[in-house]
Design a protein around this motif. Sequence first.
Motif, PDB file in Angstrom:
ATOM      1  N   GLY A  97       0.831  -1.153   0.192  1.00 45.28           N
ATOM      2  CA  GLY A  97      -0.073  -0.056   0.076  1.00 45.28           C
ATOM      3  C   GLY A  97       0.838   1.175  -0.281  1.00 45.28           C
ATOM      4  N   TYR A  98       2.084   1.260   0.195  1.00 49.06           N
ATOM      5  CA  TYR A  98       2.872   2.379  -0.004  1.00 49.06           C
ATOM      6  C   TYR A  98       3.004   2.780  -1.260  1.00 49.06           C
ATOM      7  CZ  TYR A  98       7.127   5.378   0.539  1.00 49.06           C
ATOM      8  OH  TYR A  98       7.902   6.519   0.325  1.00 49.06           O
ATOM      9  N   PRO A  99       2.824   4.359  -1.540  1.00 50.32           N
ATOM     10  CA  PRO A  99       2.931   5.201  -0.688  1.00 50.32           C
ATOM     11  C   PRO A  99       1.688   5.848  -0.064  1.00 50.32           C
ATOM     12  CG  PRO A  99       3.219   6.145  -2.827  1.00 50.32           C
ATOM     13  CD  PRO A  99       3.129   4.772  -2.884  1.00 50.32           C
ATOM     14  N   LEU A 100       0.628   5.344  -0.621  1.00 54.89           N
ATOM     15  CA  LEU A 100      -0.713   6.045  -0.286  1.00 54.89           C
ATOM     16  C   LEU A 100      -1.287   5.557   1.307  1.00 54.89           C
ATOM     17  CD1 LEU A 100      -2.921   6.525  -3.298  1.00 54.89           C
ATOM     18  CD2 LEU A 100      -1.892   8.412  -1.826  1.00 54.89           C
ATOM     19  N   ALA A 101      -1.343   4.449   1.408  1.00 59.89           N
ATOM     20  CA  ALA A 101      -1.801   3.826   2.575  1.00 59.89           C
ATOM     21  C   ALA A 101      -1.184   2.649   3.257  1.00 59.89           C
ATOM     22  CB  ALA A 101      -3.101   3.390   2.505  1.00 59.89           C
ATOM     23  N   PRO A 102       0.155   2.810   3.541  1.00 59.01           N
ATOM     24  CA  PRO A 102       0.937   1.801   3.834  1.00 59.01           C
ATOM     25  C   PRO A 102       0.267   0.754   5.200  1.00 59.01           C
ATOM     26  CG  PRO A 102       2.041   3.806   4.649  1.00 59.01           C
ATOM     27  CD  PRO A 102       0.885   4.248   3.642  1.00 59.01           C
ATOM     28  N   ARG A 103       0.499  -0.406   4.779  1.00 57.08           N
ATOM     29  CA  ARG A 103       0.019  -1.412   5.812  1.00 57.08           C
ATOM     30  C   ARG A 103       0.926  -1.476   6.813  1.00 57.08           C
ATOM     31  NH1 ARG A 103      -2.213  -6.749   3.250  1.00 57.08           N
ATOM     32  NH2 ARG A 103      -0.154  -7.248   3.557  1.00 57.08           N
ATOM     33  N   LYS A 104       0.410  -1.614   8.133  1.00 63.25           N
ATOM     34  CA  LYS A 104       1.340  -1.951   9.318  1.00 63.25           C
ATOM     35  C   LYS A 104       0.998  -3.547   9.910  1.00 63.25           C
ATOM     36  CE  LYS A 104       1.428   2.914  10.556  1.00 63.25           C
ATOM     37  NZ  LYS A 104       1.386   4.023  11.767  1.00 63.25           N
ATOM     38  N   GLY A 105       2.006  -3.832  10.518  1.00 61.54           N
ATOM     39  CA  GLY A 105       1.789  -5.226  11.294  1.00 61.54           C
ATOM     40  C   GLY A 105       2.036  -6.597  10.554  1.00 61.54           C
ATOM     41  N   ASP A 106       2.590  -6.335   9.365  1.00 64.08           N
ATOM     42  CA  ASP A 106       3.099  -7.646   8.859  1.00 64.08           C
ATOM     43  C   ASP A 106       4.447  -8.002   9.636  1.00 64.08           C
ATOM     44  OD1 ASP A 106       1.053  -8.052   6.630  1.00 64.08           O
ATOM     45  OD2 ASP A 106       1.860  -6.140   5.834  1.00 64.08           O
ATOM     46  N   ARG A 107       4.543  -9.423   9.590  1.00 66.26           N
ATOM     47  CA  ARG A 107       5.951  -9.849  10.314  1.00 66.26           C
ATOM     48  C   ARG A 107       6.869  -9.955   9.211  1.00 66.26           C
ATOM     49  NH1 ARG A 107       6.529 -14.499  14.475  1.00 66.26           N
ATOM     50  NH2 ARG A 107       8.842 -14.624  14.167  1.00 66.26           N
ATOM     51  N   VAL A 108       8.029  -9.456   9.652  1.00 64.90           N
ATOM     52  CA  VAL A 108       9.296  -9.555   8.795  1.00 64.90           C
ATOM     53  C   VAL A 108      10.145 -10.552   9.176  1.00 64.90           C
ATOM     54  CG1 VAL A 108      10.981  -8.068   8.090  1.00 64.90           C
ATOM     55  CG2 VAL A 108       8.920  -6.870   8.743  1.00 64.90           C
TER      56      VAL A 108
END
Length: 431
Positions: free
Chosen positions: A342-353
């Motif tokens: 979703g970057y750059p408009l609405a980056p999603r958070k919380g994805d495991r790296v």
Amino acid sequence: MKVLVIGSGGREHALAWRLSQATRVSKIYVAPGNGGTATDSRFHGIDITDPVALREWAAKEKIALTVVGPEAPLAAGVVDEFRAHNMRIFGPTQAAAQLESSKAFSKAFMKRHKIPTADYEAFTDAAAAHAYIDAKGAPIVVKADGLAAGKGVVVAVTVAEAHEAVDFMLLDNKFGVSHNDGGARVVIEEFLQGEEASFIVMCDGKNVTALATSQDHKRLLDGDQGPNTGGMGAYSPAPVVTAEVHARAMREIILPTIRGMEKDGIPYTGFLYAGLMIDGKGQVKTLEFNCRMGDPETQPIMMRLKSDLFEVFWHATDGTLDTVDLEWDRRVALGVVMAAHGYPLAPRKGDRVDGIPAEAPDAVVFHAGTTLDAGALQTSGGRVLCVTVLADNVKLAQQRAYEVAARIRFDGAQYRKDIGFRALPGRDAGH
Ligand code: AMP
Ligand code: GLY
């Protein structure tokens, strides 16, 4: 000596990483840092952002030197606050940071001191802005006046797009730009053609030292297509900055800027980043000033820096930068940004790296939008990581960087596959 790095991005991770190799540095704090600094015992996170609280904490902790990464604390006056209490800090004052925080200030400054830049006009009145666009025609560039995290610029190919951008910025403020006093303002300027480069120097108020040259890729997609971003990758050196272009940028842009600021009673200290547009004849114009290092340019630049960074900052805050000779690794450094879904408009958070390899002498993964959640690394921002490598040439650097990136996993990861293509041999740089 204890040092403090203010910021949470890949730029700050790279600065802290290079500082960790300095002989006189005993402890490195990062305020607030990210998942990468939090999982590395060389760094200590501090959860303070307010300039006064930071200064109080730094005084109590006996911090010998503070370095500011991003523009927001500079524009908020963190340097003024530290200096007022005789604490050593590297960065521009709030007044000097206007070179970045206000397009209207920097454009008027450049005009006054005859520093080459695109012709422009500033507007607060939408009707006047529309009339100007009709008179000038397209392509034309519309910029919001104020910090916009790289999102306040519209390069309009048609007049209709330019009109729409003015309404967005002046009437609706859709970009969520933090405007300067007096409300919304736009700068409308001439479209410049050529190749861009990032020209970054350090200043101590009088003396200037140029860092290694670099270029970044601002667009989201391969081939420099898609929306503008904070930067999807960068490399150093930048072949487009020939010795001649370098001399010209110093003579026509950097030195007149430092002298001009001195003359205007706002001596410039800190990193100064001139975004250059270099045309086919090697003429150089200033697209913008940033009063900080670039992100992701810092990551490859720090990979190449061989000098002791703490000593460099010490001289830069003593007014003795003229005694510093920066040493650079002769190899190419290249950084590939891995961004969130979703970057750059609405980056999603919380994805495991997962899958970040251990640091190697020729490959370091700098973190930006990561955080630690119950011991697990997660995405927490748009640009998540910057895989940064050193190699003998651009081609080998690309191979190495993409080999590392392929091992890193998080849902929705997006990254460009062509970082550095402008620096590949045989490509016609136009001059
Ligand atoms: P800025 O934040 O002012 O650097 O603008 C962001 C990007 O927009 C730049 O990196 C350029 O790619 C583009 N840009 C800005 N100003 C101009 C201009 N006058 N002519 C052409 N492109 C521009
Ligand atoms: N990479 C562009 C910037 O830091 O402004």
